[in-house]
Design a protein around this motif. Structure first.
Motif, PDB file in Angstrom:
ATOM      1  N   ARG A 320      -7.535  -5.492   4.335  1.00  0.00           N
ATOM      2  CA  ARG A 320      -7.436  -4.575   3.189  1.00  0.00           C
ATOM      3  C   ARG A 320      -6.017  -4.000   3.097  1.00  0.00           C
ATOM      4  O   ARG A 320      -5.431  -3.908   2.021  1.00  0.00           O
ATOM      5  CB  ARG A 320      -8.454  -3.444   3.349  1.00  0.00           C
ATOM      6  N   LEU A 321      -5.466  -3.661   4.225  1.00  0.00           N
ATOM      7  CA  LEU A 321      -4.106  -3.103   4.224  1.00  0.00           C
ATOM      8  C   LEU A 321      -3.082  -4.164   3.825  1.00  0.00           C
ATOM      9  O   LEU A 321      -2.135  -3.894   3.092  1.00  0.00           O
ATOM     10  CB  LEU A 321      -3.770  -2.541   5.607  1.00  0.00           C
ATOM     11  N   ASN A 323      -3.624  -6.759   1.917  1.00  0.00           N
ATOM     12  CA  ASN A 323      -3.748  -7.014   0.479  1.00  0.00           C
ATOM     13  C   ASN A 323      -3.046  -5.935  -0.330  1.00  0.00           C
ATOM     14  O   ASN A 323      -2.412  -6.210  -1.349  1.00  0.00           O
ATOM     15  CB  ASN A 323      -5.227  -7.091   0.071  1.00  0.00           C
ATOM     16  N   PHE A 324      -3.163  -4.717   0.134  1.00  0.00           N
ATOM     17  CA  PHE A 324      -2.511  -3.614  -0.564  1.00  0.00           C
ATOM     18  C   PHE A 324      -0.986  -3.785  -0.508  1.00  0.00           C
ATOM     19  O   PHE A 324      -0.291  -3.638  -1.522  1.00  0.00           O
ATOM     20  CB  PHE A 324      -2.929  -2.284   0.076  1.00  0.00           C
ATOM     21  N   GLU A 325      -0.502  -4.146   0.652  1.00  0.00           N
ATOM     22  CA  GLU A 325       0.947  -4.360   0.795  1.00  0.00           C
ATOM     23  C   GLU A 325       1.413  -5.487  -0.138  1.00  0.00           C
ATOM     24  O   GLU A 325       2.452  -5.383  -0.794  1.00  0.00           O
ATOM     25  CB  GLU A 325       1.292  -4.715   2.251  1.00  0.00           C
ATOM     26  N   ARG A 327       0.037  -6.441  -2.940  1.00  0.00           N
ATOM     27  CA  ARG A 327       0.052  -5.956  -4.332  1.00  0.00           C
ATOM     28  C   ARG A 327       1.332  -5.171  -4.592  1.00  0.00           C
ATOM     29  O   ARG A 327       1.989  -5.341  -5.612  1.00  0.00           O
ATOM     30  CB  ARG A 327      -1.145  -5.029  -4.601  1.00  0.00           C
ATOM     31  N   VAL A 373      -4.748   4.376   0.188  1.00  0.00           N
ATOM     32  CA  VAL A 373      -4.851   2.981  -0.277  1.00  0.00           C
ATOM     33  C   VAL A 373      -5.956   2.860  -1.334  1.00  0.00           C
ATOM     34  O   VAL A 373      -5.789   2.200  -2.361  1.00  0.00           O
ATOM     35  CB  VAL A 373      -5.121   2.030   0.923  1.00  0.00           C
ATOM     36  N   ARG A 374      -7.063   3.514  -1.078  1.00  0.00           N
ATOM     37  CA  ARG A 374      -8.178   3.452  -2.035  1.00  0.00           C
ATOM     38  C   ARG A 374      -7.756   4.045  -3.383  1.00  0.00           C
ATOM     39  O   ARG A 374      -7.946   3.439  -4.431  1.00  0.00           O
ATOM     40  CB  ARG A 374      -9.387   4.218  -1.464  1.00  0.00           C
ATOM     41  N   ASN A 377      -5.127   1.765  -5.091  1.00  0.00           N
ATOM     42  CA  ASN A 377      -5.731   0.544  -5.650  1.00  0.00           C
ATOM     43  C   ASN A 377      -6.440   0.851  -6.968  1.00  0.00           C
ATOM     44  O   ASN A 377      -6.322   0.102  -7.942  1.00  0.00           O
ATOM     45  CB  ASN A 377      -6.736  -0.055  -4.666  1.00  0.00           C
TER      46      ASN A 377
END
Ligand code: AMP
Ligand code: ZN
Length: 466
Positions: A320-321, A323-325, A327, A373-374, A377
């Motif tokens: 999840r982290l 994927n955030f990076e 993005r 992050v939530r 996103n």
């Protein structure tokens, strides 16, 4: 609020600063290399790594010593059984330990060094204790006289005053109920290795090596001494008696102890036979970063319950982290900044730092990051995340990763390097541009076989490892 740790010695949370200047002088009891380390051992060493990284984050320099116990009762037994010399026997497990540490990205202490290379320092310490009347000889062995150290028991907060003077214990590891005068130097036994020395032929007991090595490199008073909770008694209690018995000065100012990793409601332990090695977990296909994350995510003074499911949950969290990076680095956002997101990034950073300062509360620190992050996103999906919101978000991730170090995927042995993946992706883009879809598909398949997954977006091709 300042950086603070729970100190086993005082049973209180105390503000931490090194005694002298900006350098933290720290000692960690290292592995006993009689077998592979299990993930419980590695939990303690992962905690040590977080502690190192956080001290540096707070601007301190480190002088950190860790021993490798390459002579003790168990090693001698096993080496004899295997028909090997001590060195032949321990070398393989020292090597395995170093490999495990590398896989988990544990930083090397400034000095990582085997006990058997420090026999003269141990002999000197024992001779000093003997000169002070803290020891006595019996049948070629030298014992520490507990009665000579009235503060014995101050670390484990136990009253040992009722112990019968002269009663002895010969094994290195024993329970509180068996607290006795313990062996500093053990008489040679037939077939067992020993060293010639000014205090007679013999070999060191387990406890003396840590006092000797710590004081040899770091001086009489350390800033921090670390180990797993099982070491409080007798090992650290004995270290204090040996060191303070000689110098009369406090041996360590802060004593930090990591709670155990538990498997099926029992402490993971080689002696109990319920243990899992890092190799074992990794062979199930989990990336080492997921195991690092798992071991780091539970605050060190809480027990960590190891189940079949939690490596998977840890792998998902890391993903999840990442994927955030991805993005943040690849998506195009509208110009400008959403002010509320800038505020939230700043709050997350503060909460992250305050949580780590609070006796390394990693669970709270992670919660701060994940909450941000939530929200970010969600804001991205709603078009509310803007280009000027990117740098503070990346800054938060960078700070997080300086400590947790899980964002960069490990290079798989025999797999493609990041650069090779990027080169193939570029080649695929060119093939597509000239409408050579057969070649483009071939590259996608080739990458998939290497565990690399592609995702085509309007901003280009993203990739990640499976
Ligand atoms: P050893 O190799 O037995 O000397 O232990 C190395 C380190 O692992 C020591 O700091 C122990 O206290 C620690 N340790 C042992 N068992 C566990 C466990 N189940 N969970 C966490 N740490 C442990
Ligand atoms: Zn030790």
């Amino acid at each position: 609020m300042a950086l603070r740790f729970y100190n086993t010695l005082t049973q209180r949370v105390e503000e931490f600063a090194p005694l002298e200047g900006n350098t933290v002088r720290m000692y960690t009891c290292g592995p006993t290399v009689w077998n592979y380390a299990h993930v419980g051992n590695l939990r303690t060493f992962t905690f040590v790594d977080l502690l190192r990284r956080w001290l540096r984050y707070r601007g301190y320099r480190l002088d950190h010593v860790m021993n490798i116990t390459d002579v003790d009762d168990r090693i001698i037994q096993q080496a004899l059984a295997a028909g090997k010399t001590l060195t032949e026997y321990t070398e393989q497990y020292t090597q395995a330990f170093l490999e495990d540490c590398a896989a988990l990205r544990l930083e090397r202490p400034e000095r990582l060094t085997p006990a058997t290379e420090h026999i003269p320092a141990m002999v000197k310490l024992i001779a000093g204790l003997r000169a002070k009347g803290c020891t006595y000889d019996s049948e070629g062995s030298i014992y520490y006289r507990i009665a000579s150290f009235p503060e014995y028991g101050k670390l484990s907060h136990t009253d040992f005053s009722g112990i019968r003077a002269g009663a002895r214990v010969d094994t290195d590891r024993y329970d509180k109920a068996d607290a006795r005068d313990f062996a500093l130097w053990k008489a040679p036994k037939p077939g067992e290795p020993f060293w010639e020395s000014e205090i007679g032929p013999g070999r060191p007991g387990w406890h003396i090596e840590c006092s000797a090595m710590a004081m040899h490199y770091l001086g009489e008073t350390l800033d921090i001494h670390v180990g797993g909770i099982d070491l409080v008694f007798p090992h650290h209690e004995n270290e204090i008696a040996q060191s303070e018995g000689l110098t009369g000065k406090p041996f360590a100012r802060f004593w930090l102890h990591a709670e155990h990793l538990i498997l099926e409601s029992q402490t993971m332990s080689k002696s109990l036979g319920n243990f899992i090695t890092l190799r074992g977990v990794l062979s199930q296909g989990y990336p080492p970063e997921a195991i690092r994350y798992l071991l780091a995510s539970v605050p060190y003074r809480k027990r960590l319950n190891f189940t079949a499911d939690n490596p998977k949950a840890a792998a998902t969290a890391v993903e999840r982290l990442r994927n955030f990076e991805l993005r943040l680095k690849t998506e195009k956002f509208p110009e400008g900044a959403s002010e509320w997101l800038q505020v939230r990034a700043e709050q997350a950073r503060q909460r992250f730092e305050e949580s780590m300062d609070d006796d390394l509360n990693t669970a709270e620190a992670l919660a701060a990051v994940f909450e941000f992050v939530r929200e970010a996103n969600t804001a991205m999906d709603a078009g509310d995340f803007r280009s000027a919101n990117v740098p503070p978000a990346l800054d938060l991730l960078e700070r997080f990763d300086r400590i947790f170090d899980v964002l960069r995927p490990s290079e798989h042995a025999g797999g493609l390097s990041d650069a090779a993946v990027e080169a193939l992706i570029a080649e695929r883009a060119q093939a597509r541009a000239r409408r050579d879809f057969a070649r483009a598909d071939q590259i996608r398949k080739q990458l998939a076989e290497q565990g690399v997954i592609l995702e085509d977006t309007k901003d280009g091709t993203r990739w990640k490892r499976h």
